[in-house]
Design an enzyme around this catalytic site. Structure first.
Site, PDB file in Angstrom:
ATOM      1  N   ALA A 184       0.882  -1.172   0.000  1.00 40.47           N
ATOM      2  CA  ALA A 184       0.000   0.000   0.000  1.00 40.47           C
ATOM      3  C   ALA A 184       0.914   1.215   0.000  1.00 40.47           C
ATOM      4  O   ALA A 184       2.119   1.103   0.230  1.00 40.47           O
ATOM      5  CB  ALA A 184      -0.899  -0.001   1.237  1.00 40.47           C
ATOM      6  N   CYS A 185       0.355   2.374  -0.248  1.00 42.83           N
ATOM      7  CA  CYS A 185       1.204   3.559  -0.344  1.00 42.83           C
ATOM      8  C   CYS A 185       1.882   3.829   0.993  1.00 42.83           C
ATOM      9  O   CYS A 185       1.385   3.467   2.064  1.00 42.83           O
ATOM     10  CB  CYS A 185       0.399   4.759  -0.831  1.00 42.83           C
ATOM     11  SG  CYS A 185      -0.347   5.758   0.455  1.00 42.83           S
ATOM     12  N   LEU A 186       3.035   4.447   0.933  1.00 40.84           N
ATOM     13  CA  LEU A 186       3.843   4.671   2.132  1.00 40.84           C
ATOM     14  C   LEU A 186       3.161   5.551   3.154  1.00 40.84           C
ATOM     15  O   LEU A 186       3.446   5.464   4.351  1.00 40.84           O
ATOM     16  CB  LEU A 186       5.192   5.288   1.728  1.00 40.84           C
ATOM     17  CG  LEU A 186       6.075   4.419   0.831  1.00 40.84           C
ATOM     18  CD1 LEU A 186       7.286   5.210   0.355  1.00 40.84           C
ATOM     19  CD2 LEU A 186       6.507   3.148   1.542  1.00 40.84           C
ATOM     20  N   ALA A 187       2.222   6.380   2.722  1.00 38.98           N
ATOM     21  CA  ALA A 187       1.500   7.230   3.669  1.00 38.98           C
ATOM     22  C   ALA A 187       0.701   6.399   4.668  1.00 38.98           C
ATOM     23  O   ALA A 187       0.425   6.850   5.783  1.00 38.98           O
ATOM     24  CB  ALA A 187       0.578   8.189   2.927  1.00 38.98           C
ATOM     25  N   SER A 188       0.339   5.166   4.279  1.00 36.38           N
ATOM     26  CA  SER A 188      -0.436   4.304   5.171  1.00 36.38           C
ATOM     27  C   SER A 188       0.388   3.808   6.351  1.00 36.38           C
ATOM     28  O   SER A 188      -0.142   3.168   7.253  1.00 36.38           O
ATOM     29  CB  SER A 188      -0.997   3.111   4.393  1.00 36.38           C
ATOM     30  OG  SER A 188       0.037   2.238   3.981  1.00 36.38           O
TER      31      SER A 188
END
Length: 279
Positions: A184-188
């Site tokens: 999943a995107c790193l912001a998660s």
């Protein structure tokens, strides 16, 4: 990656595969939002098979997307002769994204897919498709709302394909991603309402690169200030502890920007930072 010979597709999965192809044929021309992950790789591969040059891949290159994923997406398209557009996006300029609210994914996907739609229009492609499957409906995924508002097509959903179906069909089609871990995107990796910065995203990316290089493919590095909370599959926790003690893995995570490293006793689970989010 396993090299075992895949079993024949079940009648049900063969039917879903045909439904997917028919759905894409009806679109006629499609731009696939391509991350290089399990779902979008299957979608793009089938789209290219049935639509030929009328299928194009569009990949967003932004701070919350690991460089490793961009390279793998580009390699896949190059090897198969699929037209591939890499679109640079400064995610930190998306209104509200850096504040990291619980609907961050909605804000991000609204902005990203609006740009993908514009890019597809410039290429003369009338439809944009993405890789959500039926298994995505059970978690907190505000991004799905954005896709609906923008009328982005979800062919895997339309064909009734689950995550297990996607992996089984990908294996049958000899796609290299059939057993690729979910990302999943790193912001998660950053708790909601804690500001997202380029430095934090880079720290998470470098720490996860170190973990994958050490042989742990299914991982998360959750960033809690200067503490890295590492999630791996429960049966890999002992191996991770050994690697942290006996190799340079801990040093690499420190070098990524974390003062402290801890192993999550609960192990890897998708969306662990969503557990306290009301849905």
């Amino acid at each position: 990656m396993s090299t075992d010979t895949p079993s024949p597709l079940s009648a049900e999965l063969s039917k879903k595969h045909e439904a997917l192809k028919e759905h894409l044929i009806k679109l006629g021309a499609v731009a696939v939002a391509f991350s290089g992950g399990v779902d979008s790789t299957l979608l793009l591969n089938v789209a290219a098979d049935v639509l030929g040059d009328n299928a194009v891949a569009i990949t967003a290159r932004a701070q919350m997307i690991p460089a490793r994923e961009i390279r793998e997406a580009s390699d896949f398209c190059a090897k198969r002769g699929i037209r591939h557009v890499v679109m640079d996006v400064d995610a930190l300029t998306i209104p509200g994204f850096a504040d990291n609210p619980t609907d961050r994914c909605y804000l991000c996907k609204s902005a990203l897919f609006a740009r993908i739609i514009d890019q597809a229009a410039r290429l003369g492609i009338p439809y944009v498709a993405e890789g959500a499957n039926t298994s995505d409906l059970g978690d907190y995924r505000p991004g799905l709302k954005a896709l609906g508002e923008l009328k982005v097509d979800s062919p895997l959903l339309a064909a009734g394909l689950s995550k297990a179906d996607v992996r089984a069909l990908s294996r049958k089609l000899s796609l290299p991603t059939w057993d690729k871990p979910s990302y999943a995107c790193l912001a998660s990796r950053i708790p909601y309402n804690e500001a997202i910065t380029a430095e934090k995203l880079r720290s998470v990316e470098h720490a996860e690169d170190a973990l994958m290089d050490a042989g742990f493919p299914q991982i998360r590095c959750r960033a809690h200030g200067d503490l890295a909370r590492i999630e791996v599959a429960p049966d890999q926790r002992a191996a991770l502890m050994d690697a942290l003690i006996s190799t340079d893995l801990t040093k690499r995570i420190h070098d990524a920007g974390f003062a402290y490293v801890t192993v999550d006793a609960d192990g890897y689970r998708t969306g662990s930072l969503n557990q306290n989010v009301p849905v």
